[in-house]
Design an enzyme around this catalytic site. Structure first.
Site, mmCIF file in Angstrom:
data_model
loop_
_atom_site.group_PDB
_atom_site.id
_atom_site.type_symbol
_atom_site.label_atom_id
_atom_site.label_comp_id
_atom_site.label_asym_id
_atom_site.label_seq_id
_atom_site.Cartn_x
_atom_site.Cartn_y
_atom_site.Cartn_z
ATOM 1 N N LYS A 131 8.300 -16.922 -103.615
ATOM 2 C CA LYS A 131 8.388 -18.139 -104.414
ATOM 3 C C LYS A 131 7.728 -18.040 -105.789
ATOM 4 O O LYS A 131 8.010 -18.850 -106.665
ATOM 5 C CB LYS A 131 7.748 -19.303 -103.657
ATOM 6 C CG LYS A 131 8.349 -19.616 -102.303
ATOM 7 C CD LYS A 131 9.767 -20.096 -102.396
ATOM 8 C CE LYS A 131 10.298 -20.539 -101.038
ATOM 9 N NZ LYS A 131 11.727 -20.855 -101.070
ATOM 10 N N TYR A 174 13.967 -21.547 -97.558
ATOM 11 C CA TYR A 174 13.860 -20.118 -97.869
ATOM 12 C C TYR A 174 14.415 -19.814 -99.256
ATOM 13 O O TYR A 174 13.829 -19.044 -100.023
ATOM 14 C CB TYR A 174 14.630 -19.331 -96.803
ATOM 15 C CG TYR A 174 14.435 -17.828 -96.829
ATOM 16 C CD1 TYR A 174 13.178 -17.262 -96.635
ATOM 17 C CD2 TYR A 174 15.526 -16.976 -96.990
ATOM 18 C CE1 TYR A 174 13.005 -15.896 -96.620
ATOM 19 C CE2 TYR A 174 15.355 -15.596 -96.976
ATOM 20 C CZ TYR A 174 14.096 -15.056 -96.797
ATOM 21 O OH TYR A 174 13.933 -13.702 -96.776
ATOM 22 N N TYR A 189 12.128 -8.609 -91.198
ATOM 23 C CA TYR A 189 10.830 -9.132 -90.793
ATOM 24 C C TYR A 189 10.564 -8.658 -89.367
ATOM 25 O O TYR A 189 11.259 -9.071 -88.427
ATOM 26 C CB TYR A 189 10.816 -10.662 -90.827
ATOM 27 C CG TYR A 189 11.010 -11.258 -92.199
ATOM 28 C CD1 TYR A 189 10.010 -11.172 -93.162
ATOM 29 C CD2 TYR A 189 12.193 -11.922 -92.535
ATOM 30 C CE1 TYR A 189 10.177 -11.728 -94.427
ATOM 31 C CE2 TYR A 189 12.371 -12.488 -93.785
ATOM 32 C CZ TYR A 189 11.364 -12.384 -94.733
ATOM 33 O OH TYR A 189 11.527 -12.933 -95.978
ATOM 34 N N HIS A 207 22.299 -11.505 -102.282
ATOM 35 C CA HIS A 207 21.687 -11.244 -100.981
ATOM 36 C C HIS A 207 21.602 -12.540 -100.187
ATOM 37 O O HIS A 207 21.206 -13.576 -100.720
ATOM 38 C CB HIS A 207 20.286 -10.668 -101.149
ATOM 39 C CG HIS A 207 19.732 -10.108 -99.882
ATOM 40 N ND1 HIS A 207 19.173 -10.896 -98.915
ATOM 41 C CD2 HIS A 207 19.690 -8.840 -99.401
ATOM 42 C CE1 HIS A 207 18.802 -10.145 -97.896
ATOM 43 N NE2 HIS A 207 19.103 -8.893 -98.165
ATOM 44 N N PRO A 212 2.979 -13.833 -101.041
ATOM 45 C CA PRO A 212 4.319 -13.256 -101.212
ATOM 46 C C PRO A 212 5.200 -13.382 -99.981
ATOM 47 O O PRO A 212 6.284 -12.815 -99.955
ATOM 48 C CB PRO A 212 4.024 -11.787 -101.526
ATOM 49 C CG PRO A 212 2.734 -11.515 -100.832
ATOM 50 C CD PRO A 212 1.944 -12.794 -100.923
#
Length: 388
Positions: free
Chosen positions: A294, A385, A198, A68, A290
């Site tokens: 991580k 990220y 998002y 991904h 979350p």
């Protein structure tokens, strides 16, 4: 060696110690069926995959994991996509639900002779300032018992016995409540995007994260104190479609909501991570929100660092790695905390119309514009990220 907790941290540590020939026992309060079905994180960073590959623990994720590399932002100014595998360090995630990874690690550990005591709840860690610490437990039948070892690894989370047993005055706790609450949802529905979604909306944040071809994780920002069952499924889907602007960008694939939980976004770090013979790993060392995926990645990294240090000490008499464990882990933890904090500020804003709220939301809009248009900003985002 005693390991408290059979999550990713404890099982990676157990497998690595087992491979080094170090005798260890994992104490886990849950039953195996619970561990194999507990849905948690699902995005593994490139560095995490490399650690698992290096130690022969990546067969399952290579068979069933999905690469991904794209996230999509939906905002008041439209939508934009970032293929972060073409930005920053050119790395991507592997989507592999945590329960599948835990199942792989369990099978590998037990197949190589590892010992796990299930339904055994650690109650306290004692005598950590000696060479023979002990762990008091409640066994499956309710009877008390005591285990002893040279070292204890606390991989049992934020509320586990390891944290509870820290001597008074021995630890500095850094805690921050971000003032944001999510309703976390697991739906029996195919992903509606080929990306992590998002959505920034005046009614609150909404998130879309694929888990498998048939299961999707969603998040909805809600008011603090909202019960997990407060919203009907119809309201959940209506709110998701509104905030993700489905009328503009296409409907969501609906399905039965099979799991829901309320998550208050908090950050929590303890310093130091070593207390004599007790070492903190994973969520016991530092809780992270979350918002940036991580937690599991930090757990695997910390477990690998501790495993190497324990092998050096127990097999070669070299204690340098154990002495430096806390100093080596904390920079990674704080880097992840910083990016998570940045993401929370990017995705959430105050709902009021007062001057301070308008100012904050205007800054947030500017950050989103910069992320959409600035290559240097995109490179920074991609590196943090995916990185740990």
């Amino acid at each position: 060696m005693l390991i408290l907790g059979a999550g990713p941290a404890g099982l990676v540590l157990g497998n690595l110690l087992q491979d080094s020939g170090i005798d260890c026992v994992v104490l886990e309060r849950a039953e195996p069926a619970h561990l194999r079905t507990r849905a948690r994180a699902g995005f593994l960073a490139a560095g995490t995959v490399r650690i698992l590959e290096r130690h022969g623990l990546a067969d399952g994720l290579h068979r069933r994991g999905q690469a991904h590399s794209t996230c999509e932002f939906r905002t008041m100014d439209g939508r934009f996509r970032l293929d972060y595998s073409r930005l920053g360090r050119g790395e991507r995630h592997t989507v592999y639900p945590q329960q599948l990874l835990v199942t792989d690690l369990l099978e590998r550990f037990t197949a190589s002779g590892g010992r796990i005591e299930f339904a055994t709840e650690a109650m306290a860690v004692l005598d950590t300032d000696t060479g023979r610490p002990s762990v008091t437990v409640r066994e499956a039948d309710g009877r008390p018992a005591t285990w002893r070892a040279r070292y204890v690894a606390g991989c049992d989370g934020r509320h586990g016995a390891a944290r509870r047993s820290l001597p008074a005055g021995s630890v500095r706790r850094h805690h921050h409540d971000h003032g944001v609450t999510w309703l976390g949802l697991l739906a029996e529905a195919p992903p509606s995007l080929d990306a992590v979604g998002y959505a920034v909306h005046e009614r609150g944040f909404a998130g879309h994260m694929a888990r498998t071809s048939e299961i999707t994780r969603y998040y909805l920002q809600c008011e603090r104190g909202t019960p997990a069952d407060a919203w009907s499924e119809d309201r959940i889907w209506e709110e998701l479609e509104l905030r993700m602007r489905a009328s503009e960008y296409g409907p969501l694939h609906r399905g039965r909501v099979v799991r829901r939980a309320v998550v208050d976004l908090e950050s929590d770090v303890l310093e130091p991570l070593r207390h004599g013979a007790l070492f903190l790993v994973g969520d016991a060392a530092g809780l992270i929100s979350p918002s940036a995926a991580k937690g599991a990645n930090l757990a695997v990294l910390e477990a690998s660092l501790l495993a190497r240090a324990l092998a050096d000490d127990l097999l070669h008499g070299d204690a340098e790695g154990l002495d430096a464990y806390s100093a080596r882990c904390l920079p990674y933890i704080w880097r992840a905390q910083e990016f998570s904090h940045w993401m929370i500020g990017l995705l959430h804003g105050p709902s009021g119309s007062d001057g301070a709220s308008l100012f904050h939301n205007s800054l947030r809009r500017s950050r989103l514009t910069s992320l959409r248009t600035s290559r240097s900003h995109q490179d920074w985002f991609a590196e943090h990220y995916v990185g740990v």
